[in-house]
Design a protein around this motif. Structure first.
Motif, PDB file in Angstrom:
ATOM      1  N   VAL A  76       0.831  -1.210   0.000  1.00 32.48           N
ATOM      2  CA  VAL A  76       0.000   0.000   0.000  1.00 32.48           C
ATOM      3  C   VAL A  76       0.867   1.262   0.000  1.00 32.48           C
ATOM      4  O   VAL A  76       0.553   2.246  -0.680  1.00 32.48           O
ATOM      5  CB  VAL A  76      -1.018  -0.002   1.173  1.00 32.48           C
ATOM      6  N   VAL A  77       1.975   1.238   0.693  1.00 35.43           N
ATOM      7  CA  VAL A  77       2.871   2.398   0.698  1.00 35.43           C
ATOM      8  C   VAL A  77       3.621   2.482  -0.633  1.00 35.43           C
ATOM      9  O   VAL A  77       3.816   3.578  -1.177  1.00 35.43           O
ATOM     10  CB  VAL A  77       3.822   2.357   1.911  1.00 35.43           C
ATOM     11  N   ALA A  78       4.008   1.343  -1.194  1.00 34.45           N
ATOM     12  CA  ALA A  78       4.660   1.335  -2.505  1.00 34.45           C
ATOM     13  C   ALA A  78       3.743   1.956  -3.562  1.00 34.45           C
ATOM     14  O   ALA A  78       4.187   2.747  -4.396  1.00 34.45           O
ATOM     15  CB  ALA A  78       5.047  -0.088  -2.904  1.00 34.45           C
ATOM     16  N   LYS A  79       2.474   1.612  -3.514  1.00 32.61           N
ATOM     17  CA  LYS A  79       1.507   2.167  -4.471  1.00 32.61           C
ATOM     18  C   LYS A  79       1.393   3.683  -4.314  1.00 32.61           C
ATOM     19  O   LYS A  79       1.419   4.421  -5.301  1.00 32.61           O
ATOM     20  CB  LYS A  79       0.145   1.520  -4.281  1.00 32.61           C
ATOM     21  N   ALA A  80       1.286   4.143  -3.084  1.00 33.61           N
ATOM     22  CA  ALA A  80       1.173   5.580  -2.846  1.00 33.61           C
ATOM     23  C   ALA A  80       2.401   6.321  -3.372  1.00 33.61           C
ATOM     24  O   ALA A  80       2.280   7.393  -3.987  1.00 33.61           O
ATOM     25  CB  ALA A  80       0.977   5.858  -1.352  1.00 33.61           C
ATOM     26  N   LEU A  81       3.573   5.773  -3.165  1.00 34.34           N
ATOM     27  CA  LEU A  81       4.802   6.424  -3.631  1.00 34.34           C
ATOM     28  C   LEU A  81       4.919   6.385  -5.156  1.00 34.34           C
ATOM     29  O   LEU A  81       5.330   7.365  -5.778  1.00 34.34           O
ATOM     30  CB  LEU A  81       6.013   5.773  -2.971  1.00 34.34           C
ATOM     31  N   ALA A  82       4.554   5.255  -5.740  1.00 30.13           N
ATOM     32  CA  ALA A  82       4.594   5.148  -7.202  1.00 30.13           C
ATOM     33  C   ALA A  82       3.666   6.176  -7.828  1.00 30.13           C
ATOM     34  O   ALA A  82       3.996   6.792  -8.851  1.00 30.13           O
ATOM     35  CB  ALA A  82       4.217   3.727  -7.633  1.00 30.13           C
ATOM     36  N   ALA A 123      11.332   4.844  -8.994  1.00 27.18           N
ATOM     37  CA  ALA A 123      11.499   3.461  -8.533  1.00 27.18           C
ATOM     38  C   ALA A 123      11.182   3.410  -7.043  1.00 27.18           C
ATOM     39  O   ALA A 123      11.362   4.395  -6.323  1.00 27.18           O
ATOM     40  CB  ALA A 123      12.927   2.972  -8.775  1.00 27.18           C
ATOM     41  N   VAL A 124      10.697   2.267  -6.635  1.00 25.46           N
ATOM     42  CA  VAL A 124      10.424   1.997  -5.227  1.00 25.46           C
ATOM     43  C   VAL A 124      11.160   0.717  -4.862  1.00 25.46           C
ATOM     44  O   VAL A 124      11.173  -0.235  -5.646  1.00 25.46           O
ATOM     45  CB  VAL A 124       8.907   1.829  -4.969  1.00 25.46           C
ATOM     46  N   VAL A 125      11.778   0.699  -3.702  1.00 26.43           N
ATOM     47  CA  VAL A 125      12.445  -0.502  -3.206  1.00 26.43           C
ATOM     48  C   VAL A 125      11.719  -0.939  -1.948  1.00 26.43           C
ATOM     49  O   VAL A 125      11.551  -0.146  -1.020  1.00 26.43           O
ATOM     50  CB  VAL A 125      13.932  -0.236  -2.889  1.00 26.43           C
ATOM     51  N   LEU A 147       3.042  -6.252  -4.268  1.00 26.52           N
ATOM     52  CA  LEU A 147       4.150  -5.514  -4.893  1.00 26.52           C
ATOM     53  C   LEU A 147       4.166  -5.716  -6.401  1.00 26.52           C
ATOM     54  O   LEU A 147       4.445  -4.776  -7.162  1.00 26.52           O
ATOM     55  CB  LEU A 147       5.483  -5.919  -4.260  1.00 26.52           C
ATOM     56  N   VAL A 148       3.850  -6.916  -6.853  1.00 23.19           N
ATOM     57  CA  VAL A 148       3.763  -7.177  -8.291  1.00 23.19           C
ATOM     58  C   VAL A 148       2.663  -6.314  -8.905  1.00 23.19           C
ATOM     59  O   VAL A 148       2.864  -5.695  -9.958  1.00 23.19           O
ATOM     60  CB  VAL A 148       3.498  -8.677  -8.565  1.00 23.19           C
ATOM     61  N   GLN A 149       1.521  -6.244  -8.254  1.00 17.12           N
ATOM     62  CA  GLN A 149       0.415  -5.433  -8.766  1.00 17.12           C
ATOM     63  C   GLN A 149       0.785  -3.958  -8.825  1.00 17.12           C
ATOM     64  O   GLN A 149       0.442  -3.273  -9.793  1.00 17.12           O
ATOM     65  CB  GLN A 149      -0.832  -5.614  -7.903  1.00 17.12           C
ATOM     66  N   VAL A 150       1.466  -3.471  -7.811  1.00 13.64           N
ATOM     67  CA  VAL A 150       1.888  -2.062  -7.818  1.00 13.64           C
ATOM     68  C   VAL A 150       2.737  -1.778  -9.045  1.00 13.64           C
ATOM     69  O   VAL A 150       2.495  -0.825  -9.789  1.00 13.64           O
ATOM     70  CB  VAL A 150       2.653  -1.696  -6.526  1.00 13.64           C
ATOM     71  N   SER A 151       3.727  -2.607  -9.270  1.00  9.32           N
ATOM     72  CA  SER A 151       4.630  -2.388 -10.392  1.00  9.32           C
ATOM     73  C   SER A 151       3.902  -2.494 -11.728  1.00  9.32           C
ATOM     74  O   SER A 151       4.041  -1.630 -12.597  1.00  9.32           O
ATOM     75  CB  SER A 151       5.778  -3.395 -10.325  1.00  9.32           C
ATOM     76  N   ALA A 152       3.105  -3.539 -11.885  1.00 10.69           N
ATOM     77  CA  ALA A 152       2.400  -3.744 -13.154  1.00 10.69           C
ATOM     78  C   ALA A 152       1.354  -2.653 -13.407  1.00 10.69           C
ATOM     79  O   ALA A 152       1.211  -2.184 -14.538  1.00 10.69           O
ATOM     80  CB  ALA A 152       1.741  -5.123 -13.167  1.00 10.69           C
ATOM     81  N   ASN A 153       0.657  -2.245 -12.377  1.00 14.90           N
ATOM     82  CA  ASN A 153      -0.416  -1.268 -12.552  1.00 14.90           C
ATOM     83  C   ASN A 153       0.075   0.169 -12.702  1.00 14.90           C
ATOM     84  O   ASN A 153      -0.592   0.988 -13.332  1.00 14.90           O
ATOM     85  CB  ASN A 153      -1.416  -1.342 -11.398  1.00 14.90           C
TER      86      ASN A 153
END
Length: 165
Positions: free
Chosen positions: A63-69, A75-77, A101-107
């Motif tokens: 959820v935080v990765a998505k917000a940052l993206a 890039a997000v690590v 995390l896969v969904q964040v990157s793909a979406n």
């Protein structure tokens, strides 16, 4: 050993990338090593615009990765560690965090460096944390992968030879 066969990435064009590192708070010693590795990679590849955020656990990484993206990071690590216990909790957390995390990157189209250690015991985490005596440095590796992918994507935005007529 799981690190065998890893590619030797040649990175260039990382200057100017905005990178966010998200790290869980569980397993402080292992996480310290992962974070140190991530910060070494950022420095080595010339990334000056970075932020480090801490989340309670690995489950909260997506959820935080998505917000940052969505806020324009290149890039997000995502760094975390889940150690197997005596209940199915391990399986649920690992699957949810990984798939999230896969969904964040793909979406979003923003690369997410996968630094989530899924270990049977603490020693496996220590062996991969980039600490003195560790066999691997997964924080460094996850960050390098995210940077390499972000640099590649940035290069794809430039037109490829010739005009379309």
């Amino acid at each position: 050993m799981s690190g065998e066969g890893a590619p030797k990435l040649e990175l260039s064009d990382c200057e100017g990338l905005r990178v966010a590192v998200i790290a869980s708070q569980w397993h402080e010693r292992i996480m310290g090593g992962l974070l140190d590795g991530a910060q070494r990679a950022l420095k080595e590849y010339g990334v000056e615009d970075s932020v480090v955020l801490r989340v309670p656990g690995s489950f909260e990484l997506p959820v935080v990765a998505k917000a940052l993206a969505e806020r324009g990071y290149d890039a997000v690590v995502a760094l975390g560690v889940v150690i197997r216990g005596g209940t199915p909790h391990f399986d649920y957390v690992c699957e949810a965090a990984t798939m999230g995390l896969v969904q964040v990157s793909a979406n979003t189209g923003v690369p997410v460096g996968f630094g989530l250690l899924t270990c049977d015991d603490e020693q496996q985490g220590l062996d991969r944390a980039g600490l003195e005596g560790s066999r691997e440095d997964k924080g460094f590796e996850a960050t390098t992968a995210a940077l390499a992918t972000a640099a590649l994507l940035r290069g794809l935005s430039a037109p490829v030879g010739g005009s379309a007529g």
